[in-house]
Design a protein around this motif. Structure first.
Motif, PDB file in Angstrom:
ATOM      1  N   ASN A 199      14.386  48.260  -4.928  1.00  0.00           N
ATOM      2  CA  ASN A 199      13.107  48.777  -4.431  1.00  0.00           C
ATOM      3  C   ASN A 199      12.279  47.690  -3.734  1.00  0.00           C
ATOM      4  OD1 ASN A 199      13.778  51.311  -5.325  1.00  0.00           O
ATOM      5  ND2 ASN A 199      12.493  51.258  -7.146  1.00  0.00           N
ATOM      6  N   PRO A 200      12.113  46.497  -4.325  1.00  0.00           N
ATOM      7  CA  PRO A 200      11.400  45.445  -3.588  1.00  0.00           C
ATOM      8  C   PRO A 200      12.129  45.017  -2.317  1.00  0.00           C
ATOM      9  CG  PRO A 200      11.505  44.910  -5.929  1.00  0.00           C
ATOM     10  CD  PRO A 200      12.403  46.085  -5.716  1.00  0.00           C
ATOM     11  N   TYR A 201      13.454  45.006  -2.368  1.00  0.00           N
ATOM     12  CA  TYR A 201      14.202  44.603  -1.172  1.00  0.00           C
ATOM     13  C   TYR A 201      14.017  45.616  -0.053  1.00  0.00           C
ATOM     14  CZ  TYR A 201      17.963  42.872   1.773  1.00  0.00           C
ATOM     15  OH  TYR A 201      18.671  42.372   2.831  1.00  0.00           O
ATOM     16  N   ARG A 202      13.964  46.897  -0.404  1.00  0.00           N
ATOM     17  CA  ARG A 202      13.710  47.917   0.601  1.00  0.00           C
ATOM     18  C   ARG A 202      12.331  47.725   1.229  1.00  0.00           C
ATOM     19  NH1 ARG A 202      15.987  52.766   1.630  1.00  0.00           N
ATOM     20  NH2 ARG A 202      17.182  52.713  -0.317  1.00  0.00           N
ATOM     21  N   ALA A 203      11.337  47.427   0.406  1.00  0.00           N
ATOM     22  CA  ALA A 203       9.980  47.241   0.924  1.00  0.00           C
ATOM     23  C   ALA A 203       9.914  46.057   1.881  1.00  0.00           C
ATOM     24  CB  ALA A 203       9.003  47.045  -0.236  1.00  0.00           C
ATOM     25  N   VAL A 204      10.533  44.948   1.503  1.00  0.00           N
ATOM     26  CA  VAL A 204      10.544  43.758   2.354  1.00  0.00           C
ATOM     27  C   VAL A 204      11.282  44.044   3.662  1.00  0.00           C
ATOM     28  CG1 VAL A 204      11.513  41.432   2.568  1.00  0.00           C
ATOM     29  CG2 VAL A 204      10.306  42.080   0.488  1.00  0.00           C
ATOM     30  N   SER A 205      12.396  44.727   3.580  1.00  0.00           N
ATOM     31  CA  SER A 205      13.207  45.018   4.761  1.00  0.00           C
ATOM     32  C   SER A 205      12.496  45.985   5.698  1.00  0.00           C
ATOM     33  CB  SER A 205      14.563  45.585   4.338  1.00  0.00           C
ATOM     34  OG  SER A 205      15.257  44.665   3.515  1.00  0.00           O
ATOM     35  N   ASN A 206      11.833  46.983   5.131  1.00  0.00           N
ATOM     36  CA  ASN A 206      11.057  47.912   5.951  1.00  0.00           C
ATOM     37  C   ASN A 206       9.947  47.186   6.709  1.00  0.00           C
ATOM     38  OD1 ASN A 206      11.796  50.727   6.064  1.00  0.00           O
ATOM     39  ND2 ASN A 206      11.499  50.795   3.849  1.00  0.00           N
ATOM     40  N   ALA A 207       9.221  46.314   6.012  1.00  0.00           N
ATOM     41  CA  ALA A 207       8.131  45.569   6.638  1.00  0.00           C
ATOM     42  C   ALA A 207       8.658  44.692   7.760  1.00  0.00           C
ATOM     43  CB  ALA A 207       7.409  44.733   5.596  1.00  0.00           C
ATOM     44  N   TRP A 208       9.813  44.077   7.537  1.00  0.00           N
ATOM     45  CA  TRP A 208      10.426  43.234   8.585  1.00  0.00           C
ATOM     46  C   TRP A 208      10.788  44.078   9.803  1.00  0.00           C
ATOM     47  CZ3 TRP A 208      15.688  43.919   9.898  1.00  0.00           C
ATOM     48  CH2 TRP A 208      16.166  43.022  10.853  1.00  0.00           C
ATOM     49  N   ALA A 209      11.412  45.243   9.579  1.00  0.00           N
ATOM     50  CA  ALA A 209      11.809  46.088  10.703  1.00  0.00           C
ATOM     51  C   ALA A 209      10.594  46.569  11.497  1.00  0.00           C
ATOM     52  CB  ALA A 209      12.618  47.285  10.195  1.00  0.00           C
ATOM     53  N   VAL A 210       9.543  46.932  10.806  1.00  0.00           N
ATOM     54  CA  VAL A 210       8.312  47.374  11.472  1.00  0.00           C
ATOM     55  C   VAL A 210       7.758  46.249  12.326  1.00  0.00           C
ATOM     56  CG1 VAL A 210       5.914  48.051  11.095  1.00  0.00           C
ATOM     57  CG2 VAL A 210       7.756  49.159   9.802  1.00  0.00           C
ATOM     58  N   SER A 211       7.769  45.027  11.798  1.00  0.00           N
ATOM     59  CA  SER A 211       7.221  43.894  12.556  1.00  0.00           C
ATOM     60  C   SER A 211       8.033  43.624  13.815  1.00  0.00           C
ATOM     61  CB  SER A 211       7.179  42.640  11.666  1.00  0.00           C
ATOM     62  OG  SER A 211       8.480  42.135  11.425  1.00  0.00           O
ATOM     63  N   LYS A 212       9.357  43.808  13.732  1.00  0.00           N
ATOM     64  CA  LYS A 212      10.192  43.603  14.922  1.00  0.00           C
ATOM     65  C   LYS A 212       9.935  44.666  15.974  1.00  0.00           C
ATOM     66  CE  LYS A 212      13.601  41.181  14.985  1.00  0.00           C
ATOM     67  NZ  LYS A 212      13.897  39.863  15.565  1.00  0.00           N
ATOM     68  N   LEU A 213       9.774  45.914  15.525  1.00  0.00           N
ATOM     69  CA  LEU A 213       9.531  46.997  16.469  1.00  0.00           C
ATOM     70  C   LEU A 213       8.181  46.871  17.158  1.00  0.00           C
ATOM     71  CD1 LEU A 213      10.896  49.920  14.300  1.00  0.00           C
ATOM     72  CD2 LEU A 213      11.779  49.261  16.542  1.00  0.00           C
ATOM     73  N   ALA A 214       7.238  46.249  16.454  1.00  0.00           N
ATOM     74  CA  ALA A 214       5.885  46.115  16.993  1.00  0.00           C
ATOM     75  C   ALA A 214       5.718  44.859  17.834  1.00  0.00           C
ATOM     76  CB  ALA A 214       4.870  46.103  15.844  1.00  0.00           C
ATOM     77  N   ALA A 215       6.819  44.173  18.143  1.00  0.00           N
ATOM     78  CA  ALA A 215       6.718  42.948  18.943  1.00  0.00           C
ATOM     79  C   ALA A 215       6.041  43.246  20.280  1.00  0.00           C
ATOM     80  CB  ALA A 215       8.105  42.355  19.188  1.00  0.00           C
ATOM     81  N   PRO A 216       5.071  42.412  20.680  1.00  0.00           N
ATOM     82  CA  PRO A 216       4.347  42.678  21.930  1.00  0.00           C
ATOM     83  C   PRO A 216       5.248  42.516  23.156  1.00  0.00           C
ATOM     84  CG  PRO A 216       3.775  40.518  21.018  1.00  0.00           C
ATOM     85  CD  PRO A 216       4.633  41.200  19.994  1.00  0.00           C
TER      86      PRO A 216
END
Length: 216
Positions: A199-216
């Motif tokens: 569960n924590p690994y999923r949360a960390v991985s989701n946050a990372w993926a969101v940050s990559k998608l939001a790259a300017p």
């Protein structure tokens, strides 16, 4: 014992899952200066994670770490007693490391819209799908991948599959598991010990993926 690890590494997650099953408690630290830094290389020459320090003994590579702890610490066995089942565990773990992880890792940069190539994404996603189909042929009938309880094999596949579930839909790529993996995956996620790691690994991985998608 000290475990040098980073939050996002699937190989570090593999070790955390194994330690959780084993009931082993370690002090987890980030590599000093970041992995591959000179400070960390002074501890572990390869500069990679995970890294284990047990007194004056230093060890890298996730499978070696897991097998060392399995052989030196009390708790449930992470590899079955039967030699053939033990061999199958190692095959599944190495299949993950050598055949599933590389095409999945190749998709990481594609999350950044500025770097994305539809052709590359399609090709790598198709390769990944083929590897998961092959894995479904390699594993047993359940309830877990090799044995009736989770082993090294389950610890290896779970973080990679979790990342695939996060990445492929965000790249608008189809992703479907074969019947054995499809039946196994809910058991892993619902396991009371393993979910405390997943569960924590999923949360960390989701946050990372969101940050990559939001790259300017």
């Amino acid at each position: 014992m000290i475990l040098y690890a980073t939050p996002l590494s699937s190989f570090c997650c593999k070790v955390r899952l194994a330690f959780a099953l084993k009931g082993v408690t370690v002090e987890e630290r980030m590599p000093p200066g970041g992995y591959r830094s000179q400070d960390y290389r002074a501890i572990l020459v390869t500069g990679r994670v995970p890294g284990l320090v047990d007194g004056d003994f230093v060890l890298g590579e996730s499978d070696a770490i897991i097998e060392y702890v399995d052989e030196t610490q009390p708790g449930p066995d992470l590899l079955p007693p039967d030699p053939k089942a033990r061999a199958r565990c190692r095959v599944v773990s190495r299949f993950n490391d050598f055949y599933i992880d590389p095409p999945l890792r190749a998709l990481f940069p594609e999350l950044d819209p500025r770097l994305r190539s539809i052709e590359r994404v399609t090709q790598r996603a198709a390769e990944l799908s083929d590897r998961f189909a092959e894995l479904d042929e390699l594993v047993g009938a359940g309830p877990f991948l090799v044995d009736r309880v989770p082993t090294l094999a389950d610890c290896a596949i779970a973080p990679t599959l979790l990342l695939a579930e996060i990445i492929l839909p965000r790249l608008e790529q189809p992703f479907e598991l074969g019947p054995k993996l499809r039946a196994w995956w809910p058991r892993m996620q619902e396991h009371p010990v393993l979910q405390r790691v997943l569960n924590p690994y999923r949360a960390v991985s989701n946050a990372w993926a969101v940050s990559k998608l939001a790259a300017p």
